[in-house]
Design an enzyme around this catalytic site. Structure first.
Site, PDB file in Angstrom:
ATOM      1  N   ASP A  21      54.841   8.668 -12.961  1.00 10.54           N
ATOM      2  CA  ASP A  21      55.794   9.566 -13.623  1.00 10.54           C
ATOM      3  C   ASP A  21      57.071   9.684 -12.799  1.00 10.54           C
ATOM      4  O   ASP A  21      57.044   9.529 -11.584  1.00 10.54           O
ATOM      5  CB  ASP A  21      55.134  10.942 -13.807  1.00 10.54           C
ATOM      6  CG  ASP A  21      55.843  11.783 -14.854  1.00 10.54           C
ATOM      7  OD1 ASP A  21      56.681  11.239 -15.596  1.00 10.54           O
ATOM      8  OD2 ASP A  21      55.566  12.992 -14.911  1.00 10.54           O
ATOM      9  N   GLY A  22      58.177   9.951 -13.485  1.00  8.81           N
ATOM     10  CA  GLY A  22      59.435  10.239 -12.790  1.00  8.81           C
ATOM     11  C   GLY A  22      60.511   9.179 -12.932  1.00  8.81           C
ATOM     12  O   GLY A  22      61.559   9.279 -12.293  1.00  8.81           O
ATOM     13  N   ASN A  23      60.291   8.180 -13.774  1.00 11.06           N
ATOM     14  CA  ASN A  23      61.313   7.137 -13.974  1.00 11.06           C
ATOM     15  C   ASN A  23      62.625   7.730 -14.491  1.00 11.06           C
ATOM     16  O   ASN A  23      63.707   7.342 -14.061  1.00 11.06           O
ATOM     17  CB  ASN A  23      60.843   6.090 -14.985  1.00 11.06           C
ATOM     18  CG  ASN A  23      59.691   5.256 -14.479  1.00 11.06           C
ATOM     19  OD1 ASN A  23      59.336   5.336 -13.301  1.00 11.06           O
ATOM     20  ND2 ASN A  23      59.097   4.459 -15.358  1.00 11.06           N
ATOM     21  N   GLY A  24      62.498   8.651 -15.459  1.00 12.19           N
ATOM     22  CA  GLY A  24      63.684   9.241 -16.075  1.00 12.19           C
ATOM     23  C   GLY A  24      64.500  10.032 -15.062  1.00 12.19           C
ATOM     24  O   GLY A  24      65.722   9.899 -14.976  1.00 12.19           O
ATOM     25  N   ARG A  34      67.968   6.422 -18.829  1.00  8.73           N
ATOM     26  CA  ARG A  34      66.528   6.499 -18.538  1.00  8.73           C
ATOM     27  C   ARG A  34      65.881   5.119 -18.445  1.00  8.73           C
ATOM     28  O   ARG A  34      64.992   4.892 -17.630  1.00  8.73           O
ATOM     29  CB  ARG A  34      65.814   7.329 -19.622  1.00  8.73           C
ATOM     30  CG  ARG A  34      66.222   8.803 -19.637  1.00  8.73           C
ATOM     31  CD  ARG A  34      65.476   9.567 -20.719  1.00  8.73           C
ATOM     32  NE  ARG A  34      64.034   9.501 -20.507  1.00  8.73           N
ATOM     33  CZ  ARG A  34      63.360  10.268 -19.671  1.00  8.73           C
ATOM     34  NH1 ARG A  34      63.973  11.213 -18.979  1.00  8.73           N
ATOM     35  NH2 ARG A  34      62.057  10.133 -19.525  1.00  8.73           N
ATOM     36  N   HIS A  38      63.065   2.984 -16.061  1.00 13.37           N
ATOM     37  CA  HIS A  38      61.846   2.271 -16.477  1.00 13.37           C
ATOM     38  C   HIS A  38      61.831   0.841 -15.932  1.00 13.37           C
ATOM     39  O   HIS A  38      60.782   0.330 -15.541  1.00 13.37           O
ATOM     40  CB  HIS A  38      61.730   2.259 -18.002  1.00 13.37           C
ATOM     41  CG  HIS A  38      61.537   3.627 -18.586  1.00 13.37           C
ATOM     42  ND1 HIS A  38      60.635   4.530 -18.056  1.00 13.37           N
ATOM     43  CD2 HIS A  38      62.136   4.276 -19.621  1.00 13.37           C
ATOM     44  CE1 HIS A  38      60.685   5.667 -18.751  1.00 13.37           C
ATOM     45  NE2 HIS A  38      61.599   5.536 -19.703  1.00 13.37           N
ATOM     46  N   ARG A  72      59.579  10.082 -27.947  1.00 12.58           N
ATOM     47  CA  ARG A  72      60.878   9.888 -27.286  1.00 12.58           C
ATOM     48  C   ARG A  72      61.865   9.174 -28.214  1.00 12.58           C
ATOM     49  O   ARG A  72      61.483   8.684 -29.279  1.00 12.58           O
ATOM     50  CB  ARG A  72      60.667   9.109 -25.994  1.00 12.58           C
ATOM     51  CG  ARG A  72      59.801   9.895 -25.036  1.00 12.58           C
ATOM     52  CD  ARG A  72      59.646   9.199 -23.713  1.00 12.58           C
ATOM     53  NE  ARG A  72      58.789   9.994 -22.835  1.00 12.58           N
ATOM     54  CZ  ARG A  72      58.729   9.846 -21.523  1.00 12.58           C
ATOM     55  NH1 ARG A  72      59.465   8.933 -20.928  1.00 12.58           N
ATOM     56  NH2 ARG A  72      57.926  10.612 -20.806  1.00 12.58           N
ATOM     57  N   LEU A 132      42.150  -8.526  -7.468  1.00 16.07           N
ATOM     58  CA  LEU A 132      42.453  -7.182  -7.981  1.00 16.07           C
ATOM     59  C   LEU A 132      42.224  -7.117  -9.490  1.00 16.07           C
ATOM     60  O   LEU A 132      42.694  -7.971 -10.245  1.00 16.07           O
ATOM     61  CB  LEU A 132      43.917  -6.823  -7.658  1.00 16.07           C
ATOM     62  CG  LEU A 132      44.358  -5.430  -8.117  1.00 16.07           C
ATOM     63  CD1 LEU A 132      43.701  -4.341  -7.276  1.00 16.07           C
ATOM     64  CD2 LEU A 132      45.876  -5.283  -8.071  1.00 16.07           C
ATOM     65  N   ARG A 195      49.527  17.755 -13.765  1.00 14.48           N
ATOM     66  CA  ARG A 195      48.705  17.698 -14.983  1.00 14.48           C
ATOM     67  C   ARG A 195      48.295  16.253 -15.204  1.00 14.48           C
ATOM     68  O   ARG A 195      48.843  15.336 -14.601  1.00 14.48           O
ATOM     69  CB  ARG A 195      49.468  18.249 -16.191  1.00 14.48           C
ATOM     70  CG  ARG A 195      50.833  17.604 -16.421  1.00 14.48           C
ATOM     71  CD  ARG A 195      51.529  18.175 -17.668  1.00 14.48           C
ATOM     72  NE  ARG A 195      52.886  17.664 -17.748  1.00 14.48           N
ATOM     73  CZ  ARG A 195      53.970  18.334 -17.352  1.00 14.48           C
ATOM     74  NH1 ARG A 195      53.851  19.537 -16.852  1.00 14.48           N
ATOM     75  NH2 ARG A 195      55.165  17.786 -17.438  1.00 14.48           N
TER      76      ARG A 195
HETATM   77  C1  IPE Z   1      52.527  10.724 -18.598  1.00 14.59           C
HETATM   78  O1  IPE Z   1      53.863  11.031 -18.315  1.00 14.59           O
HETATM   79  C2  IPE Z   1      52.447   9.413 -19.298  1.00 14.59           C
HETATM   80  C3  IPE Z   1      52.773   8.257 -18.481  1.00 14.59           C
HETATM   81  C4  IPE Z   1      53.007   8.261 -17.199  1.00 14.59           C
HETATM   82  C5  IPE Z   1      52.799   7.022 -19.207  1.00 14.59           C
HETATM   83  P1  IPE Z   1      54.715  11.942 -19.298  1.00 14.59           P
HETATM   84  O2  IPE Z   1      56.039  12.097 -18.645  1.00 14.59           O
HETATM   85  O3  IPE Z   1      54.696  11.403 -20.675  1.00 14.59           O
HETATM   86  O4  IPE Z   1      53.885  13.293 -19.282  1.00 14.59           O
HETATM   87  P2  IPE Z   1      54.332  14.778 -19.572  1.00 14.59           P
HETATM   88  O5  IPE Z   1      55.083  14.772 -20.863  1.00 14.59           O
HETATM   89  O6  IPE Z   1      55.208  15.199 -18.424  1.00 14.59           O
HETATM   90  O7  IPE Z   1      53.054  15.542 -19.624  1.00 14.59           O
HETATM   91  C1  IPE Z   2      57.123   7.841 -16.631  1.00 20.14           C
HETATM   92  O1  IPE Z   2      58.404   8.308 -16.374  1.00 20.14           O
HETATM   93  C2  IPE Z   2      57.117   6.644 -17.534  1.00 20.14           C
HETATM   94  C3  IPE Z   2      56.714   6.920 -18.916  1.00 20.14           C
HETATM   95  C4  IPE Z   2      56.176   8.028 -19.337  1.00 20.14           C
HETATM   96  C5  IPE Z   2      56.944   5.866 -19.890  1.00 20.14           C
HETATM   97  P1  IPE Z   2      59.121   9.334 -17.332  1.00 20.14           P
HETATM   98  O2  IPE Z   2      59.929   8.580 -18.317  1.00 20.14           O
HETATM   99  O3  IPE Z   2      58.168  10.305 -17.895  1.00 20.14           O
HETATM  100  O4  IPE Z   2      60.098  10.058 -16.292  1.00 20.14           O
HETATM  101  P2  IPE Z   2      60.471  11.595 -16.261  1.00 20.14           P
HETATM  102  O5  IPE Z   2      59.188  12.364 -16.216  1.00 20.14           O
HETATM  103  O6  IPE Z   2      61.260  11.885 -17.490  1.00 20.14           O
HETATM  104  O7  IPE Z   2      61.276  11.746 -15.000  1.00 20.14           O
HETATM  105 MG    MG Z   3      57.480  12.113 -17.308  1.00 22.21          MG
END
Ligand code: IPE
Ligand code: IPE
Ligand code: MG
Length: 242
Positions: A21-24, A34, A38, A72, A132, A195
């Site tokens: 998580d956290g790419n965005g 965003r 990714h 999204r 792996l 979570r």
């Molecule tokens: C969880 O991340 C799904 C993936 C990492 C693919 P999200 O960014 O979608 O989760 P929420 O919305 O914060 O719960």
């Molecule tokens: C996780 O990064 C990748 C996917 C859920 C596809 P996010 O796109 O959820 O990044 P944030 O949480 O918005 O920073």
């Molecule tokens: Mg996220």
């Protein structure tokens, strides 16, 4: 399995699962779109595979796209699907060079037809690899996975192919997308969220959880070793007494 890492003896988890998580937010910090995050996240996946393999982790499972991520924008979803298209093709050669087997878990239904073909091809082309065991969750939701499992069991029951008594925890595990994988020992989530967002709810019943503020594109070997070090401090009891 025990491994010496920089002079430190560490017990290596067999199966590590990661909610990437956290790419965005990583992109936003750089005033970039965003999808730039990714693309950088996809590079971090390749790095994670190499690092996991080097540490002696046998199974690595990552959450790439959830059944909820369709909410999204069209632009973001299209960008992510294009990254999958490239990844699914490019990783055949790399996986075979590194003896890595790739599985894709999640619901195939609802994915673009060409992506389903690319998934089938990648799985077939790497099926014999014994290094792996890497799994990517695409269009994955734990509740969806369990729903599909319940339906398949109900179908068998209706056709008199099994009795109520045959429905055991083992049978249910064998109906999940992860049927060939052991349960994760360690679950990592990056980006500071606490979570599980519908990731492997059945399988993580006894996993250790590790949360880090690091945003996924920045996740490196040091971060992975930190997670393994944390895992080493946990005392796993599985309901018993030590
Ligand atoms: C969880 O991340 C799904 C993936 C990492 C693919 P999200 O960014 O979608 O989760 P929420 O919305 O914060 O719960
Ligand atoms: C996780 O990064 C990748 C996917 C859920 C596809 P996010 O796109 O959820 O990044 P944030 O949480 O918005 O920073
Ligand atoms: Mg996220």
């Amino acid at each position: 399995m025990e491994r010496e890492i920089n002079g430190e003896l560490l017990n290596i988890p067999e199966h590590v699962a990661i909610i990437m998580d956290g790419n965005g937010r990583w992109a936003k910090k750089r005033l970039m779109p965003r999808n730039f995050g990714h693309a950088e996240g996809a590079k971090a996946i390749e790095r994670a595979c190499e690092n996991a393999d080097e540490l002696g982790i046998k199974y690595l499972t990552v959450y790439a796209f959830s059944t909820e991520n369709w909410k999204r924008s069209v632009e973001e979803v299209t960008g992510i699907m294009n990254i999958f298209r490239k990844y699914l093709v490019d990783s055949i050669e790399r996986s075979n060079r590194e003896n890595m087997r790739v599985r894709i878990i999640g619901k195939r239904d609802g994915l673009p037809e060409d992506i389903i073909e690319k998934i089938n091809n990648l799985e077939k082309e790497t099926a014999k690899n014994t290094g792996l065991q890497f799994s990517v969750a695409i269009n994955y939701g734990g509740r969806d996975e369990l729903t599909r499992a319940v339906r398949s069991i109900a179908e068998n029951y209706k056709n008199n192919e099994l009795d109520i008594e045959d429905i055991t925890e083992e049978l249910i595990s064998k109906r999940l997308d992860t049927r060939e994988l052991p349960d994760p020992d360690l679950l990592i989530r990056t980006s500071g969220e606490f979570r599980t967002s519908n990731f492997l709810p059945w399988q993580i019943a006894y996993s250790e959880f590790y949360f880090t503020d690091i945003l996924w594109p920045d996740f490196d070997m040091d971060a992975l070793v930190d997670a393994v070090r944390y895992y080493n401090k946990r005392e796993r009891r599985f309901g018993g007494v030590r």
